[in-house]
Design an enzyme around this catalytic site. Structure first.
Site, PDB file in Angstrom:
ATOM      1  N   LEU A  22      83.283  96.400  37.777  1.00 35.26           N
ATOM      2  CA  LEU A  22      83.357  98.124  37.652  1.00 35.26           C
ATOM      3  C   LEU A  22      84.732  98.698  37.722  1.00 35.26           C
ATOM      4  O   LEU A  22      84.858  99.931  37.579  1.00 35.26           O
ATOM      5  CB  LEU A  22      82.644  98.350  39.003  1.00 35.26           C
ATOM      6  CG  LEU A  22      81.064  98.479  39.243  1.00 35.26           C
ATOM      7  CD1 LEU A  22      80.561  99.197  40.450  1.00 35.26           C
ATOM      8  CD2 LEU A  22      80.441  99.295  38.211  1.00 35.26           C
ATOM      9  N   LYS A  87      91.690  84.269  41.976  1.00 38.55           N
ATOM     10  CA  LYS A  87      92.599  85.089  42.922  1.00 38.55           C
ATOM     11  C   LYS A  87      93.474  84.197  43.798  1.00 38.55           C
ATOM     12  O   LYS A  87      94.550  84.494  44.206  1.00 38.55           O
ATOM     13  CB  LYS A  87      91.659  85.797  43.982  1.00 38.55           C
ATOM     14  CG  LYS A  87      90.847  86.957  43.610  1.00 38.55           C
ATOM     15  CD  LYS A  87      89.924  87.402  44.630  1.00 38.55           C
ATOM     16  CE  LYS A  87      89.611  89.103  44.387  1.00 38.55           C
ATOM     17  NZ  LYS A  87      89.103  89.546  45.613  1.00 38.55           N
ATOM     18  N   ASN A 108      94.894  90.175  44.501  1.00 37.66           N
ATOM     19  CA  ASN A 108      93.919  90.855  43.692  1.00 37.66           C
ATOM     20  C   ASN A 108      94.756  91.885  42.779  1.00 37.66           C
ATOM     21  O   ASN A 108      94.220  92.566  41.852  1.00 37.66           O
ATOM     22  CB  ASN A 108      92.802  91.348  44.338  1.00 37.66           C
ATOM     23  CG  ASN A 108      93.128  92.713  45.056  1.00 37.66           C
ATOM     24  OD1 ASN A 108      94.401  92.971  45.474  1.00 37.66           O
ATOM     25  ND2 ASN A 108      92.208  93.721  45.376  1.00 37.66           N
ATOM     26  N   GLY A 149      84.262  83.163  53.321  1.00 29.23           N
ATOM     27  CA  GLY A 149      84.639  82.713  52.059  1.00 29.23           C
ATOM     28  C   GLY A 149      85.953  83.839  51.741  1.00 29.23           C
ATOM     29  O   GLY A 149      86.560  83.859  52.704  1.00 29.23           O
ATOM     30  N   GLY A 150      86.113  83.961  50.578  1.00 27.50           N
ATOM     31  CA  GLY A 150      87.297  84.854  50.276  1.00 27.50           C
ATOM     32  C   GLY A 150      87.315  86.150  50.781  1.00 27.50           C
ATOM     33  O   GLY A 150      88.456  86.416  51.368  1.00 27.50           O
ATOM     34  N   TYR A 249      77.438  95.915  47.596  1.00 29.56           N
ATOM     35  CA  TYR A 249      77.377  97.543  47.239  1.00 29.56           C
ATOM     36  C   TYR A 249      76.110  97.643  46.175  1.00 29.56           C
ATOM     37  O   TYR A 249      75.976  98.579  45.674  1.00 29.56           O
ATOM     38  CB  TYR A 249      78.653  98.045  46.999  1.00 29.56           C
ATOM     39  CG  TYR A 249      79.474  97.216  45.644  1.00 29.56           C
ATOM     40  CD1 TYR A 249      79.049  97.448  44.321  1.00 29.56           C
ATOM     41  CD2 TYR A 249      80.275  96.355  46.015  1.00 29.56           C
ATOM     42  CE1 TYR A 249      79.523  96.461  43.509  1.00 29.56           C
ATOM     43  CE2 TYR A 249      80.997  95.785  45.046  1.00 29.56           C
ATOM     44  CZ  TYR A 249      80.707  95.656  43.875  1.00 29.56           C
ATOM     45  OH  TYR A 249      81.152  95.389  42.635  1.00 29.56           O
TER      46      TYR A 249
HETATM   47  P1  NAP Z   1      82.666  83.546  48.589  1.00 28.79           P
HETATM   48  O1  NAP Z   1      84.118  83.183  48.778  1.00 28.79           O
HETATM   49  O2  NAP Z   1      81.759  82.564  47.685  1.00 28.79           O
HETATM   50  O3  NAP Z   1      82.075  83.482  50.062  1.00 28.79           O
HETATM   51  C1  NAP Z   1      80.936  83.554  50.354  1.00 28.79           C
HETATM   52  C2  NAP Z   1      80.458  83.021  51.872  1.00 28.79           C
HETATM   53  O4  NAP Z   1      79.254  83.365  52.189  1.00 28.79           O
HETATM   54  C3  NAP Z   1      80.725  81.529  52.134  1.00 28.79           C
HETATM   55  O5  NAP Z   1      81.296  81.443  53.562  1.00 28.79           O
HETATM   56  C4  NAP Z   1      79.232  81.153  51.995  1.00 28.79           C
HETATM   57  O6  NAP Z   1      79.172  79.842  52.761  1.00 28.79           O
HETATM   58  C5  NAP Z   1      78.609  82.242  52.704  1.00 28.79           C
HETATM   59  N1  NAP Z   1      77.140  82.154  52.086  1.00 28.79           N
HETATM   60  C6  NAP Z   1      76.747  81.968  50.840  1.00 28.79           C
HETATM   61  N2  NAP Z   1      75.205  81.886  50.806  1.00 28.79           N
HETATM   62  C7  NAP Z   1      74.959  82.001  52.049  1.00 28.79           C
HETATM   63  C8  NAP Z   1      73.917  81.715  52.584  1.00 28.79           C
HETATM   64  N3  NAP Z   1      72.537  81.635  52.143  1.00 28.79           N
HETATM   65  N4  NAP Z   1      73.607  81.529  54.126  1.00 28.79           N
HETATM   66  C9  NAP Z   1      74.789  81.668  54.626  1.00 28.79           C
HETATM   67  N5  NAP Z   1      76.019  81.670  54.465  1.00 28.79           N
HETATM   68  C10 NAP Z   1      76.110  81.884  53.036  1.00 28.79           C
HETATM   69  O7  NAP Z   1      82.433  84.873  48.225  1.00 28.79           O
HETATM   70  P2  NAP Z   1      83.411  86.093  48.521  1.00 28.79           P
HETATM   71  O8  NAP Z   1      84.432  86.375  47.474  1.00 28.79           O
HETATM   72  O9  NAP Z   1      83.741  86.069  49.886  1.00 28.79           O
HETATM   73  O10 NAP Z   1      82.110  87.326  48.505  1.00 28.79           O
HETATM   74  C11 NAP Z   1      81.175  87.438  49.473  1.00 28.79           C
HETATM   75  C12 NAP Z   1      80.475  88.739  49.161  1.00 28.79           C
HETATM   76  O11 NAP Z   1      81.191  90.033  49.368  1.00 28.79           O
HETATM   77  C13 NAP Z   1      79.773  89.184  47.689  1.00 28.79           C
HETATM   78  O12 NAP Z   1      78.507  89.408  48.039  1.00 28.79           O
HETATM   79  C14 NAP Z   1      80.762  90.033  47.287  1.00 28.79           C
HETATM   80  O13 NAP Z   1      79.916  90.755  46.283  1.00 28.79           O
HETATM   81  C15 NAP Z   1      81.214  90.779  48.223  1.00 28.79           C
HETATM   82  N6  NAP Z   1      82.554  91.335  48.260  1.00 28.79           N
HETATM   83  C16 NAP Z   1      82.563  92.715  48.240  1.00 28.79           C
HETATM   84  C17 NAP Z   1      83.766  93.478  48.033  1.00 28.79           C
HETATM   85  C18 NAP Z   1      83.884  94.893  47.795  1.00 28.79           C
HETATM   86  O14 NAP Z   1      84.915  95.167  47.488  1.00 28.79           O
HETATM   87  N7  NAP Z   1      82.893  95.581  48.467  1.00 28.79           N
HETATM   88  C19 NAP Z   1      84.720  92.690  47.862  1.00 28.79           C
HETATM   89  C20 NAP Z   1      84.930  91.161  47.843  1.00 28.79           C
HETATM   90  C21 NAP Z   1      83.509  90.634  47.942  1.00 28.79           C
HETATM   91  P3  NAP Z   1      79.799  78.410  52.420  1.00 28.79           P
HETATM   92  O15 NAP Z   1      81.166  78.586  52.603  1.00 28.79           O
HETATM   93  O16 NAP Z   1      79.366  77.563  53.463  1.00 28.79           O
HETATM   94  O17 NAP Z   1      79.386  78.314  51.087  1.00 28.79           O
END
Ligand code: NAP
Length: 304
Positions: A22, A87, A108, A149-150, A249
């Protein structure tokens, strides 16, 4: 519409894939509004304003990251955002990384200096922005972060900046949790943050003392919007003063937010974080505060 001239400067976002981003929409809406605000008309007939900057989406595969970043320097780009999957891998390509980005472990936002590229992380600022408008003292509260995660790393640094007394991360992989904990501990890290970790089976134990619950997992993300990390019974274990903050979001509200609202709890979606991390990046590049309301309106209109 704004006009691109020989003096228009270039910004963008590098990712792979990039179609979902976006950021081009939000940033170009802001750049357009800023150009109009400056009243630089190319012609009275067309009422078009000259764009000082444009923001482009750049799909760059991991194997091409270095050549792409070198190319942007050669082309005189002002700066760029970095998204998944670059990243962390961008870091060795930068001449300088801010302590904040080092603490998060991810960059970022990048801008050009005489020495090369400098990188920072504006996700922390984005995460904090809607919390800081809540007229509430977050210092001393207990924060529970779902996912490791990240995004969780930026949230941990944000919670530390708020002064949260207890920062607990809930994850499904003990080894990953131990590594996460270690990465925020010790004298070598730019910002030592003592975090606690638990697996999901222990979540209910921690909910009654949680004042700030942050979902950083993709549970509930469209198209699987029926998913949620907490059962209704677990939501009801939170204190009535708790805030539920979902980083997702799309949809807005998420099922988790709806559960919280149904139980009378305050909730936040991730949209404002997205907007504010973008606004913070734009301010770095332009050295001027961007029109956040225009960015918010553009993002909301698109998501609707
Ligand atoms: P990521 O690095 O892939 O981390 C995701 C985390 O969620 C990991 O710890 C993963 O666990 C866990 N997870 C995934 N599926 C799961 C499940 N079914 N049950 C329990 N835990 C689960 O992703 P990320 O970059 O951190 O992003 C995560 C979310 O934040 C996304 O939905 C993204 O859209 C959102 N986000 C939003 C913003 C914003 O500006 N609003 C910014 C960044 C991210 P494992 O490590 O065990 O796989």
């Amino acid at each position: 519409m704004g006009v691109i001239t020989g003096s228009t400067r270039l910004l963008g976002v590098i990712g792979h894939p990039i179609e979902h981003s976006l950021s081009p929409l939000m940033h170009n809406a802001a750049l357009q509004a800023m150009a109009q605000g400056q009243g630089a008309w190319t012609s009275l007939e067309s009422s078009q304003s000259i764009l000082s900057h444009v923001y482009l989406p750049l799909a760059v595969a991991p194997t091409h990251l270095k050549v792409a970043v070198d190319g942007l320097a050669a082309l005189g780009w002002v700066g760029f955002n970095i998204t998944i999957p670059h990243k962390q891998t961008i870091v060795p390509l930068l001449s300088e990384v801010t302590p904040l980005a080092k603490a998060v472990g991810a960059v970022n936002t990048v801008w050009r200096t005489a020495q090369g590229w400098t990188g920072t992380n504006t996700d922390v600022q984005g995460f904090l922005a809607p919390l800081l408008t809540q007229n509430r003292d977050w210092s001393g509260v207990e924060a529970t972060i779902l996912g490791s995660g990240g995004a969780a790393r930026a949230v941990i640094v944000g919670c530390a900046k708020l002064g949260c007394a207890n920062i607990r991360v809930i994850g499904r992989d003990r080894t990953k949790l131990t590594q996460l904990q270690a990465s925020f501990a010790g004298a070598a890290v730019p910002m030592a943050i003592p975090i606690k970790t638990s697996t999901w089976d222990r979540l209910s134990h921690h909910l009654p003392s949680t004042e700030l619950l942050v979902n950083t997992t993709p549970l509930g993300l469209s198209p699987h919007s029926e998913n949620t990390p907490l059962t209704d019974e677990q939501i009801q274990q939170l204190p009535p003063t708790a805030l539920v903050y979902d980083l997702i979001y799309t949809p807005d509200p998420t099922r988790l937010m709806q559960q919280a609202q149904a139980w009378g709890l305050d909730s936040l979606s991730g949209l404002e974080m997205l907007i504010q991390q973008g606004a913070a990046a734009l301010e770095i590049w332009l050295q001027d505060p961007p029109p956040v309301a225009v960015m918010r309106q553009a993002a909301q209109a698109f998501l609707r």
